[in-house]
Scaffold this motif. Structure first.
Motif, PDB file in Angstrom:
ATOM      1  N   THR A   1      28.262  19.145  32.504  1.00 32.16           N
ATOM      2  CA  THR A   1      28.355  17.880  32.828  1.00 32.16           C
ATOM      3  C   THR A   1      28.599  17.155  34.270  1.00 32.16           C
ATOM      4  O   THR A   1      28.411  16.317  33.939  1.00 32.16           O
ATOM      5  N   GLY A   2      27.893  18.545  34.805  1.00 28.67           N
ATOM      6  CA  GLY A   2      27.694  17.617  36.321  1.00 28.67           C
ATOM      7  C   GLY A   2      29.081  18.197  37.189  1.00 28.67           C
ATOM      8  O   GLY A   2      28.714  17.285  38.294  1.00 28.67           O
ATOM      9  N   GLY A   3      30.329  18.197  36.772  1.00 27.04           N
ATOM     10  CA  GLY A   3      31.602  18.094  37.493  1.00 27.04           C
ATOM     11  C   GLY A   3      32.079  16.448  38.141  1.00 27.04           C
ATOM     12  O   GLY A   3      32.061  15.739  37.304  1.00 27.04           O
ATOM     13  N   ILE A   4      32.141  16.608  39.549  1.00 28.82           N
ATOM     14  CA  ILE A   4      32.668  15.289  40.317  1.00 28.82           C
ATOM     15  C   ILE A   4      31.524  15.032  40.818  1.00 28.82           C
ATOM     16  O   ILE A   4      30.769  15.658  41.470  1.00 28.82           O
ATOM     17  N   SER A   5      31.455  13.611  40.959  1.00 26.66           N
ATOM     18  CA  SER A   5      30.251  12.433  41.501  1.00 26.66           C
ATOM     19  C   SER A   5      30.242  12.627  42.929  1.00 26.66           C
ATOM     20  O   SER A   5      31.165  12.945  43.964  1.00 26.66           O
ATOM     21  N   ALA A   6      29.396  12.944  44.133  1.00 30.74           N
ATOM     22  CA  ALA A   6      29.396  13.207  44.717  1.00 30.74           C
ATOM     23  C   ALA A   6      29.772  14.386  45.950  1.00 30.74           C
ATOM     24  O   ALA A   6      29.617  14.488  46.825  1.00 30.74           O
ATOM     25  N   ILE A   7      30.116  16.085  44.700  1.00 24.73           N
ATOM     26  CA  ILE A   7      30.477  16.910  45.031  1.00 24.73           C
ATOM     27  C   ILE A   7      29.435  18.006  45.126  1.00 24.73           C
ATOM     28  O   ILE A   7      29.041  18.197  44.020  1.00 24.73           O
ATOM     29  N   PRO A   8      28.508  18.924  46.343  1.00 26.07           N
ATOM     30  CA  PRO A   8      27.873  19.507  45.565  1.00 26.07           C
ATOM     31  C   PRO A   8      27.891  20.366  45.424  1.00 26.07           C
ATOM     32  O   PRO A   8      29.261  21.273  45.197  1.00 26.07           O
ATOM     33  N   LEU A   9      27.801  20.997  44.265  1.00 26.70           N
ATOM     34  CA  LEU A   9      27.871  22.205  43.355  1.00 26.70           C
ATOM     35  C   LEU A   9      26.740  22.952  43.318  1.00 26.70           C
ATOM     36  O   LEU A   9      25.843  23.046  43.154  1.00 26.70           O
ATOM     37  N   LEU A  10      27.540  24.299  43.948  1.00 24.20           N
ATOM     38  CA  LEU A  10      26.299  25.683  43.953  1.00 24.20           C
ATOM     39  C   LEU A  10      26.906  26.334  42.082  1.00 24.20           C
ATOM     40  O   LEU A  10      27.771  27.062  42.471  1.00 24.20           O
ATOM     41  N   ALA A  11      25.368  26.832  41.183  1.00 24.98           N
ATOM     42  CA  ALA A  11      25.949  26.795  40.314  1.00 24.98           C
ATOM     43  C   ALA A  11      26.055  29.206  39.689  1.00 24.98           C
ATOM     44  O   ALA A  11      24.789  29.448  41.286  1.00 24.98           O
ATOM     45  N   LYS A  12      27.209  29.444  40.049  1.00 25.18           N
ATOM     46  CA  LYS A  12      26.950  31.709  39.597  1.00 25.18           C
ATOM     47  C   LYS A  12      26.600  31.880  38.494  1.00 25.18           C
ATOM     48  O   LYS A  12      26.549  30.891  37.599  1.00 25.18           O
TER      49      LYS A  12
END
Length: 643
Positions: free
Chosen positions: A601-612
């Motif tokens: 779903t992409g998590g939270i808007s505007a927070i960078p995300l790094l996938a494990k």
């Protein structure tokens, strides 16, 4: 009268009330003659006014003409309303009352008008008697269809004038008054006979129609019963066949239901364990990378570590394929030129397929862009093409085609919503599949290849990708005749096609000394990230839960960067970031997670995300980008902001 002597006789089969039909027919006939009646009224009043008003110089007769014209206009409006708004049966009584009232007012206007305007001139009196008598006789033809309307007109017109003549007492006037009464009575008697004959004719016609319908219906019933007797024999013969077919269909439906339940359970299991496996693989891959850097010049140890790392990366790929099958793989859809993706796949396939296999690429002109993840689409096409290659050990024809098509009931997969789609089809002339094999074709780990030549995830991954993208996949195959797999992909029209350019992997120069807080409930991942960051020269604090992380942040601030896991027992990563930014509003953050739903779903808007799982080089690059302020548009894998 408006109806005959019988009362409410209805047809039992047709449900037609004969009295209602007759009454409605009388009113229809009455209103059909209304225009003629109105025209005669206006013409006669004009002639009377012309003769008596001009010839005898009595101007009041022109006032009489105006009143007649006004009343005629109102009756004409009523006639127009009848023509436009009449309904069967329900409003027939209303229109009958309106017609009777209009005729009564018209007759009364003639009767009272002639009485009030009558002079002693015997010529004028005789003229009026002839006019009213003639109009009463003419009304017999136009108003006798509905007797109350006729009576209301005739007696309203005759009785005032005849009463004046009779009350006058003079022989001539009494005689003229009596003649008017006798004339009106005779006309009424004639109208009664006319009405009776009209009603009787209608009744005979209706009875004849009804009986004809009954006779026709009985004939049809006899014919139908004969056919039924013939059909019952055929039905009894076909009953066993239908019963056997229904049993077979029910078995197929039950098998499909069991298959769907099994696939759903497997999908839920896959999504549930992906988070834990991604944590494990993050620790394994990251520590293997650190170990490779510290092996020095020992080639044997380096080879062993490289082999272990390759195996771990294959495990990460397997998890991604399982997530794709379970429809939980994070996708990054955008407007994709399907023809260009097919061309790229063609370049790879030419290097992998046998020379005995003829590769054909066919794309119709004007293929529209599809709204999909381009990398996943290319992977799906390659999977299908390689399956087709393996099915043609002795050579054959492999064709990849793309076209525009509209999904409608009957020409598309049953679960696909109607609309416009882009079609990518991969067909071969290989061995094909039996019906029994087709039932299991999309099951994960199901394969007809020999051991070691396939994981059994190819078709299930393609199906998961298509469904997650909003499309579908359909497969047609038979033994010895090859296989055709069709991908239905959603069109990109009406969607936002803006995509941020992908960042190139690698380190970012100009590393700065920074203070970083790492919060992850998995000890191995937390230790790996902390060790690597310290080796890179950063000042690092570690917290195994959100509460401790917030305490450290409050005590040690300012902190430059918060690296936090997405899913933790006490609090989610986004919630930790929100709380932390109340202490330090300018705090930068990076979410790390292997949680399938967050990735999907992409998590939270505007927070960078790094996938494990991630490599330490990728972690280093992302942290450097965030600290340098260039991560506002980064994605879960280093491309776009979370949304």
């Amino acid at each position: 009268m408006c109806v005959s002597h019988s009362s409410s006789i209805s047809s039992g089969d047709t449900g037609i009330n004969i009295d209602h039909e007759i009454h409605a027919a009388q009113i229809r006939a009455l209103y059909q003659h209304t225009p003629m009646v109105l025209a005669v009224n206006v013409a006669n009043s004009a002639l009377v006014a012309l003769v008596l008003g001009s010839y005898l110089e009595q101007a009041r007769w022109w006032i009489f003409f105006g009143l007649v014209t006004t009343l005629t206009g109102l009756r004409a409006i009523g006639w127009i309303c009848y023509r436009h708004y009449r309904q069967p049966y329900e409003t027939t009584v209303k229109w009958a009352i309106f017609a009777t009232a209009g005729s009564s007012l018209s007759g009364l206007l003639w009767g009272l008008g002639s009485t009030s305007l009558l002079s002693d001139n015997i010529l004028e009196q005789t003229f009026l008697v002839f006019v009213i008598g003639g109009m009463s006789a003419g009304a017999l033809v136009s108003l006798a269809y509905h007797l109350p309307t006729y009576i209301a007109y005739v007696f309203s017109a005759v009785m005032p004038l005849s009463s004046i003549f009779i009350l006058d007492g003079r022989t001539v006037h009494v005689t003229m008054g009596g003649m008017l009464v006798v004339f009106a009575s005779a006309l009424t008697f004639a109208a009664h006979h006319f009405n009776h004959a009209f009603v009787r004719g209608l009744r005979l016609n209706l009875d004849l129609s009804e009986r004809t319908e009954e006779l026709t219906q009985r004939t049809e019933e006899l014919t139908q019963r004969t056919e039924e007797l013939t059909q019952r024999t055929e039905e009894l013969t076909a009953a066993n066949s239908r019963l056997e077919a229904e049993i077979a269909q029910r078995k197929v439906a039950e098998d499909q239901l069991h298959q769907a339940q099994k696939m759903e359970a497997l999908g839920q299991l896959t999504g549930g364990i992906a988070h834990d496996f991604n944590n494990l693989l993050t620790a394994v891959i990251g520590n293997l990378e650190l170990a490779q850097k510290r092996t020095g010049g020992d080639p044997q140890t380096a080879g062993l570590l490289h082999a272990a790392q390759s195996a771990a990366e294959r495990g990460a790929t397997l998890i991604k394929e399982l997530l794709t099958f379970a429809r939980r793989q994070p996708l990054h859809p955008q407007a994709v030129d399907v023809s260009a993706v097919v061309d790229d796949a063609e370049k790879i396939l030419k290097q992998t397929i046998s020379p005995d296999i003829r590769l054909l690429i066919r794309a119709e002109p004007g293929v529209r862009p599809a709204w999909v993840d381009s990398n996943q689409l290319e992977l799906a096409i390659l999977n299908l093409a390689l399956n087709a290659r393996d099915a043609m050990a002795r050579g054959g024809r492999l064709q990849i085609a793309c076209e525009n098509r509209r999904a409608e009931p009957g020409n598309s997969p049953p679960d696909l919503a109607p609309g416009d789609y882009v079609i990518v089809s991969v067909s071969d002339t290989g061995t094909g599949m039996s019906e029994a094999t087709l039932v299991h074709a999309f099951e994960p780990f199901f394969t007809t290849k020999e051991v070691g030549r396939g994981s059994g995830l190819g078709l299930s991954m393609v199906q998961g990708f298509a469904a997650q993208s909003g499309g579908a996949v359909h497969i047609v195959s038979s033994l010895g005749e090859g296989t055709n797999v069709t991908l239905w992909l959603p069109r990109a029209e009406g969607r936002s096609t803006e995509t941020a350019p992908l960042k190139q992997s690698g380190s970012v120069s100009g590393s700065i000394q920074a203070r970083i807080l790492v919060c992850d409930d998995d000890g191995d991942v937390r230790a790996l990230v902390g060790t690597y960051l310290r080796d890179s020269g950063y000042t690092v604090w570690e917290a195994n839960n959100p509460t401790l992380a917030l305490q450290i942040l409050e005590r040690e601030r300012p902190i430059d960067l918060l690296v936090v896991d997405y899913a933790m027992p006490e609090m989610t990563g986004p919630a930790v970031i929100d709380r932390a930014q109340t202490y330090q509003p300018e705090l930068k953050a990076l979410l790390i997670t292997g949680y399938a739903e967050a990735l999907r779903t992409g998590g939270i808007s505007a927070i960078p995300l790094l996938a494990k799982p991630f490599k330490v080089a990728e972690l280093s690059r992302r942290i450097a980008e965030i600290l340098h302020g260039s991560s506002s548009d980064d994605s879960a894998t280093g491309g776009n902001a979370m949304h």
